[in-house]
Design an enzyme around this catalytic site. Structure first.
Site, mmCIF file in Angstrom:
data_model
loop_
_atom_site.group_PDB
_atom_site.id
_atom_site.type_symbol
_atom_site.label_atom_id
_atom_site.label_comp_id
_atom_site.label_asym_id
_atom_site.label_seq_id
_atom_site.Cartn_x
_atom_site.Cartn_y
_atom_site.Cartn_z
ATOM 1 N N HIS A 38 0.849 -1.190 0.000
ATOM 2 C CA HIS A 38 0.000 0.000 0.000
ATOM 3 C C HIS A 38 0.885 1.240 0.000
ATOM 4 C CE1 HIS A 38 -3.651 2.324 0.601
ATOM 5 N NE2 HIS A 38 -3.009 3.032 1.496
ATOM 6 N N ILE A 67 -5.419 3.394 8.279
ATOM 7 C CA ILE A 67 -4.746 2.583 7.268
ATOM 8 C C ILE A 67 -3.747 1.631 7.903
ATOM 9 C CG2 ILE A 67 -2.898 4.246 6.777
ATOM 10 C CD1 ILE A 67 -4.823 1.963 4.296
ATOM 11 N N GLY A 126 -10.349 8.351 3.478
ATOM 12 C CA GLY A 126 -9.207 8.445 2.577
ATOM 13 C C GLY A 126 -8.148 7.448 2.994
ATOM 14 N N GLU A 127 -6.907 7.789 2.734
ATOM 15 C CA GLU A 127 -5.754 6.963 3.098
ATOM 16 C C GLU A 127 -5.687 5.650 2.329
ATOM 17 O OE1 GLU A 127 -5.624 6.375 7.355
ATOM 18 O OE2 GLU A 127 -5.987 8.496 7.776
ATOM 19 N N GLY A 128 -6.694 5.341 1.538
ATOM 20 C CA GLY A 128 -6.756 4.062 0.842
ATOM 21 C C GLY A 128 -7.443 2.974 1.637
#
Length: 346
Positions: A53, A89, A312-314
C-alpha cells in the site's frame, strides 16, 4: 506503454469458472473479479503476492481558501501518527498483510527523518500553489511527481508484489478531484463538489464558488488544455504521484486497487493518459463524497464495496482485499463437476 489485457483469453477463463461445481454465475461479482485478475496475469491459476500500500501525502495551496473543514496541519500530524501505527490505514494494512509505505511528496512540514524513519522523503516542495490564482505546480514538478509514483511501484515490484493499493493524505484534495471530474467527464461542477472532511452546507457552497472561479480563470488561459495541463494546474503532488504509480503498476502487469473519490479521480486522469490502465484497475469502494457515484457511473465501472467510508488513506481499497483473495481462491481451489463426480445440470 501499457499493454491491454488479452480479451481473447476471457472465454477460456470463463469456461473454467463455469465448470466449477456450482450453479453457473452463482458467485456473482467474485466470478467477474476472477476473470479480470486471470486476464491481468494471463493465467488460469492467478495468485496474489506481497500486497503493498502506497500512501502519498502533500499539502494544497487551495486549502487557504477555506475549502476544507480540516486545518492544514492535520496532514503532517497524520503522517507522524502513521509511524506510531495509529492510523486507520495502519490497522487495515496489519489486518490484511499489506506492506505500508508512507511517502512525503509535498507536506508543509520539516520532518526529522531520524525521529520519523517511517516517512519516505520525496518532498518536491512544501505544498502546491493556490490554483485559484496560478497553476498548482510546474510541468517539471508534474513529471517529477509522476516519477516518484513510478519509483515506489518499482520498489514494491522488486519485493515480489503483484497487487498494489494506493491512498492519499492531503487536506483539501477533494477540491482538485472535483475539478478533474468536471473537466474530464464534462459533468456540471455543482454535481462534483461535496462536503469533503465535513463541510456544512454553506461551506460546500463556498467551496463551489471558489472552484468555479478557479476553473473560469483556467479556461480563460487554456482554450484547448491537454490532460497533463489539467492535472498539473489543479492537482496536488500526492495525486500526481498516485497517477504515476497507477500507470507504472499497469505497465508492469500488476493489479491496481482503487480507493474512494480522490483515487477514482486519479484513475480517471490516468485513463485519459493511457486508456488501457483501466484493464488493471479494481474499483474497491464507493464513498459518500459528492459525485463519486456519478463519476463511477460515467466511467462505466462498479465498486466492490459501499461502506460509507470517507477517511481516505486508501482504507476502502485495503478493506476490499479479502474479496480479491476469495476470487483467486475460487478459481484455484474449487473442484469441477467432472473431477468431483457431480452431475452438471446446466
Amino acid at each position: 506503454m501499457i499493454t491491454p489485457t488479452d480479451k481473447s483469453f476471457s472465454p477460456v477463463v470463463q469456461d473454467k469458472i463455469d465448470n466449477l461445481n456450482k450453479p453457473k454465475g452463482s458467485l456473482g461479482r467474485l466470478e467477474i473479479l476472477a476473470v479480470q485478475i486471470a486476464l491481468i496475469q494471463h493465467t488460469l491459476t492467478p495468485t496474489l503476492s506481497h500486497p503493498c500500500h502506497l500512501l502519498f501525502g502533500a499539502d494544497h495551496g487551495i486549502e487557504k481558501e477555506g475549502v476544507s473543514a480540516s486545518p492544514r496541519e492535520v496532514t503532517w500530524q497524520q503522517f507522524i501518527n502513521y509511524g506510531n501505527g495509529g492510523g486507520g490505514i495502519n490497522m487495515f494494512c496489519r489486518q490484511h498483510g499489506f506492506d505500508l509505505r508512507v511517502i512525503d511528496t509535498g507536506v508543509d512540514f520539516d520532518f526529522d527523518l531520524r525521529k520519523y524513519p517511517h516517512i519516505i522523503d520525496r518532498k518536491i516542495r512544501k505544498g502546491t500553489n493556490n490554483f485559484l490564482y496560478a497553476p498548482a505546480m510546474s510541468a517539471e514538478e508534474y513529471r517529477q511527481a509522476l516519477g516518484i509514483g513510478a519509483e515506489q511501484v518499482l520498489e514494491c515490484k522488486a519485493k515480489g508484489c503483484n497487487v498494489i493499493s494506493i491512498g492519499e493524505m492531503g487536506i483539501a484534495n477533494t477540491s482538485p478531484s472535483s475539478v478533474l471530474m468536471h473537466l474530464l467527464l464534462n459533468i456540471p461542477l455543482d454535481q462534483c463538489v461535496g462536503a469533503g472532511s465535513g463541510l456544512s452546507n454553506s461551506g460546500v457552497r463556498h467551496k463551489l464558488d471558489v472552484l468555479q472561479a478557479a476553473v473560469k480563470r483556467f479556461q480563460e488561459q487554456n482554450s484547448q488544455p491537454t490532460t497533463a495541463t489539467i492535472i498539473f494546474y489543479f492537482c496536488g503532488f500526492e495525486m500526481v504521484a498516485a497517477i504515476g504509480a497507477m500507470l507504472k503498476a499497469a505497465e508492469l502487469g500488476m493489479i491496481v486497487m482503487v480507493d474512494g473519490f480522490i483515487m477514482t479521480a486519479c484513475m480517471l486522469a490516468a485513463s485519459n493518459i493511457e486508456p488501457a490502465v483501466l484493464d488493471y484497475a479494481v474499483f474497491c469502494h464507493q464513498g459518500d463524497e459528492g459525485g463519486h457515484k456519478l463519476m463511477l457511473e460515467k466511467m462505466s465501472v462498479s465498486p466492490l464495496l459501499h461502506l460509507g467510508l470517507r477517511l481516505g488513506e486508501g482504507t476502502g481499497a485495503v478493506c476490499a482485499y479479502p474479496l480479491l483473495q476469495s476470487a483467486v481462491n475460487m478459481i484455484n481451489e474449487m473442484d469441477n463437476f467432472k473431477h468431483a463426480n457431480i452431475t452438471k445440470y446446466f
